[in-house]
Design a protein around this motif. Structure first.
Motif, PDB file in Angstrom:
ATOM      1  N   GLU A  82       0.870  -1.178   0.000  1.00 44.16           N
ATOM      2  CA  GLU A  82       0.000   0.000   0.000  1.00 44.16           C
ATOM      3  C   GLU A  82       0.904   1.223   0.000  1.00 44.16           C
ATOM      4  O   GLU A  82       1.763   1.366   0.879  1.00 44.16           O
ATOM      5  N   VAL A  83       0.724   2.095  -0.986  1.00 50.43           N
ATOM      6  CA  VAL A  83       1.621   3.228  -1.164  1.00 50.43           C
ATOM      7  C   VAL A  83       0.831   4.537  -1.136  1.00 50.43           C
ATOM      8  O   VAL A  83      -0.235   4.629  -1.751  1.00 50.43           O
ATOM      9  N   ILE A  84       1.360   5.522  -0.428  1.00 50.32           N
ATOM     10  CA  ILE A  84       0.796   6.868  -0.423  1.00 50.32           C
ATOM     11  C   ILE A  84       1.926   7.834  -0.756  1.00 50.32           C
ATOM     12  O   ILE A  84       3.004   7.779  -0.162  1.00 50.32           O
ATOM     13  N   ILE A  85       1.660   8.698  -1.741  1.00 50.37           N
ATOM     14  CA  ILE A  85       2.593   9.774  -2.087  1.00 50.37           C
ATOM     15  C   ILE A  85       1.850  11.080  -1.857  1.00 50.37           C
ATOM     16  O   ILE A  85       0.746  11.265  -2.362  1.00 50.37           O
ATOM     17  N   GLU A  86       2.479  11.966  -1.101  1.00 46.28           N
ATOM     18  CA  GLU A  86       1.886  13.286  -0.864  1.00 46.28           C
ATOM     19  C   GLU A  86       2.930  14.345  -1.173  1.00 46.28           C
ATOM     20  O   GLU A  86       4.034  14.305  -0.650  1.00 46.28           O
ATOM     21  N   ARG A  87       2.546  15.272  -2.051  1.00 45.56           N
ATOM     22  CA  ARG A  87       3.452  16.367  -2.417  1.00 45.56           C
ATOM     23  C   ARG A  87       2.756  17.681  -2.083  1.00 45.56           C
ATOM     24  O   ARG A  87       1.620  17.894  -2.456  1.00 45.56           O
ATOM     25  N   ARG A  88       3.491  18.537  -1.361  1.00 46.13           N
ATOM     26  CA  ARG A  88       2.975  19.836  -0.924  1.00 46.13           C
ATOM     27  C   ARG A  88       3.841  20.947  -1.522  1.00 46.13           C
ATOM     28  O   ARG A  88       5.039  20.779  -1.663  1.00 46.13           O
ATOM     29  N   LYS A  89       3.187  22.071  -1.779  1.00 49.92           N
ATOM     30  CA  LYS A  89       3.934  23.223  -2.293  1.00 49.92           C
ATOM     31  C   LYS A  89       3.298  24.498  -1.772  1.00 49.92           C
ATOM     32  O   LYS A  89       2.116  24.722  -1.944  1.00 49.92           O
ATOM     33  N   ARG A  90       4.112  25.312  -1.084  1.00 54.01           N
ATOM     34  CA  ARG A  90       3.708  26.656  -0.668  1.00 54.01           C
ATOM     35  C   ARG A  90       4.272  27.644  -1.681  1.00 54.01           C
ATOM     36  O   ARG A  90       5.367  27.419  -2.207  1.00 54.01           O
ATOM     37  N   ARG A  91       3.533  28.703  -1.928  1.00 52.96           N
ATOM     38  CA  ARG A  91       4.009  29.721  -2.877  1.00 52.96           C
ATOM     39  C   ARG A  91       5.414  30.192  -2.494  1.00 52.96           C
ATOM     40  O   ARG A  91       5.672  30.529  -1.357  1.00 52.96           O
ATOM     41  N   GLY A  92       6.309  30.171  -3.481  1.00 49.81           N
ATOM     42  CA  GLY A  92       7.660  30.664  -3.282  1.00 49.81           C
ATOM     43  C   GLY A  92       8.557  29.770  -2.446  1.00 49.81           C
ATOM     44  O   GLY A  92       9.703  30.126  -2.175  1.00 49.81           O
ATOM     45  N   LYS A  93       8.085  28.621  -2.053  1.00 51.19           N
ATOM     46  CA  LYS A  93       8.871  27.709  -1.213  1.00 51.19           C
ATOM     47  C   LYS A  93       9.178  26.425  -1.976  1.00 51.19           C
ATOM     48  O   LYS A  93       8.602  26.142  -3.020  1.00 51.19           O
ATOM     49  N   THR A  94      10.052  25.610  -1.403  1.00 46.07           N
ATOM     50  CA  THR A  94      10.407  24.318  -1.982  1.00 46.07           C
ATOM     51  C   THR A  94       9.289  23.320  -1.722  1.00 46.07           C
ATOM     52  O   THR A  94       8.600  23.398  -0.705  1.00 46.07           O
ATOM     53  N   GLN A  95       9.139  22.387  -2.638  1.00 43.26           N
ATOM     54  CA  GLN A  95       8.143  21.325  -2.457  1.00 43.26           C
ATOM     55  C   GLN A  95       8.521  20.455  -1.265  1.00 43.26           C
ATOM     56  O   GLN A  95       9.691  20.296  -0.952  1.00 43.26           O
ATOM     57  N   LYS A  96       7.505  19.865  -0.662  1.00 44.62           N
ATOM     58  CA  LYS A  96       7.725  18.846   0.357  1.00 44.62           C
ATOM     59  C   LYS A  96       7.094  17.571  -0.167  1.00 44.62           C
ATOM     60  O   LYS A  96       6.049  17.592  -0.790  1.00 44.62           O
ATOM     61  N   LEU A  97       7.751  16.454   0.117  1.00 50.00           N
ATOM     62  CA  LEU A  97       7.326  15.183  -0.444  1.00 50.00           C
ATOM     63  C   LEU A  97       7.355  14.107   0.626  1.00 50.00           C
ATOM     64  O   LEU A  97       8.327  13.976   1.356  1.00 50.00           O
ATOM     65  N   GLY A  98       6.254  13.377   0.700  1.00 55.07           N
ATOM     66  CA  GLY A  98       6.182  12.262   1.628  1.00 55.07           C
ATOM     67  C   GLY A  98       5.830  10.979   0.899  1.00 55.07           C
ATOM     68  O   GLY A  98       5.043  10.984  -0.033  1.00 55.07           O
ATOM     69  N   LEU A  99       6.435   9.883   1.313  1.00 51.61           N
ATOM     70  CA  LEU A  99       6.168   8.561   0.740  1.00 51.61           C
ATOM     71  C   LEU A  99       5.982   7.596   1.894  1.00 51.61           C
ATOM     72  O   LEU A  99       6.873   7.463   2.746  1.00 51.61           O
ATOM     73  N   TRP A 100       4.823   6.950   1.930  1.00 50.72           N
ATOM     74  CA  TRP A 100       4.539   5.927   2.922  1.00 50.72           C
ATOM     75  C   TRP A 100       4.318   4.613   2.200  1.00 50.72           C
ATOM     76  O   TRP A 100       3.590   4.547   1.221  1.00 50.72           O
ATOM     77  N   ILE A 101       4.963   3.565   2.694  1.00 53.67           N
ATOM     78  CA  ILE A 101       4.740   2.215   2.166  1.00 53.67           C
ATOM     79  C   ILE A 101       4.268   1.370   3.328  1.00 53.67           C
ATOM     80  O   ILE A 101       4.940   1.270   4.356  1.00 53.67           O
ATOM     81  N   ASP A 102       3.079   0.806   3.166  1.00 58.67           N
ATOM     82  CA  ASP A 102       2.440   0.011   4.215  1.00 58.67           C
ATOM     83  C   ASP A 102       2.402   0.764   5.548  1.00 58.67           C
ATOM     84  O   ASP A 102       2.661   0.208   6.616  1.00 58.67           O
TER      85      ASP A 102
END
Length: 191
Positions: A82-102
């Motif tokens: 089971e995989v979840i990918i979450e990508r966040r982005k605030r204006r003018g900021k660097t992306q944040k990335l999360g990956l969960w497996i099981d």
């Protein structure tokens, strides 16, 4: 990849859109009025979550008007995980990335997490958009590619490089066996 859900928060025109694919079969055909957000909710969200890229100059342009942050979350099953990918982005900021497996977070560093995703989904951006998603405006993407580029895309989709790796291993094994035979022959000649 068995897609389960896509959630778009402040992503293009979507304030908070949650699409559940668990109760539908495959393939999925999405229809609706032009400009209703079908492409952004599905194909753009998948591409952004997986690759962190969009078909525009600045990813900030995908953040809904008058909002400061967008979040795209996809959930899918792949190879029994089971995989979840979450990508966040605030204006003018660097992306944040999360990956969960099981249910376990894999990494919190952007570059390291992206490398994990690339191992998990071993398709390039071009191969992904040629085989997994097909937007109306991309319908001729594959056909318009040069023959060598089409060959590379097909090889990647079908993982034909696996055969090249197996051939290389076989050649190495053959060389090892030949060296062993030569060594044994030299031993026999000294007897």
């Amino acid at each position: 990849m068995n897609l389960k859900t896509i959630r778009c928060q402040n992503f293009f025109s979507h304030r908070d859109t949650n699409i559940n694919f668990e109760d539908v079969g495959s393939p999925v055909l999405v229809t609706g009025e032009n400009g209703a957000g079908k492409s952004s909710a599905i194909s753009e969200a998948l591409v952004y979550a997986i690759f962190g890229d969009l078909r525009m100059d600045s990813v900030d342009d995908a953040i809904r008007n008058n909002e400061n942050e967008m979040i795209v979350t996809i959930e899918f099953a792949m190879s029994g995980q089971e995989v979840i990918i979450e990508r966040r982005k605030r204006r003018g900021k660097t992306q944040k990335l999360g990956l969960w497996i099981d249910g376990t977070i894999v990494s919190e560093l952007l570059s390291e997490t992206q490398k994990h995703i690339e191992k998990l989904i071993p398709l390039s951006y071009d191969a992904f958009r040629s085989s997994v998603i097909l937007r109306q405006e991309d319908a001729d993407f594959f056909v318009s590619q040069k023959p060598d580029d089409r060959k590379k895309i097909i090889a990647e989709i079908l993982d034909l490089n696996a055969y090249e790796r197996l051939e290389k291993l076989a050649r190495e094994k053959r060389a090892d066996i030949k060296a062993e035979i030569k060594a044994e022959q030299n031993v026999l000649l000294t007897l």
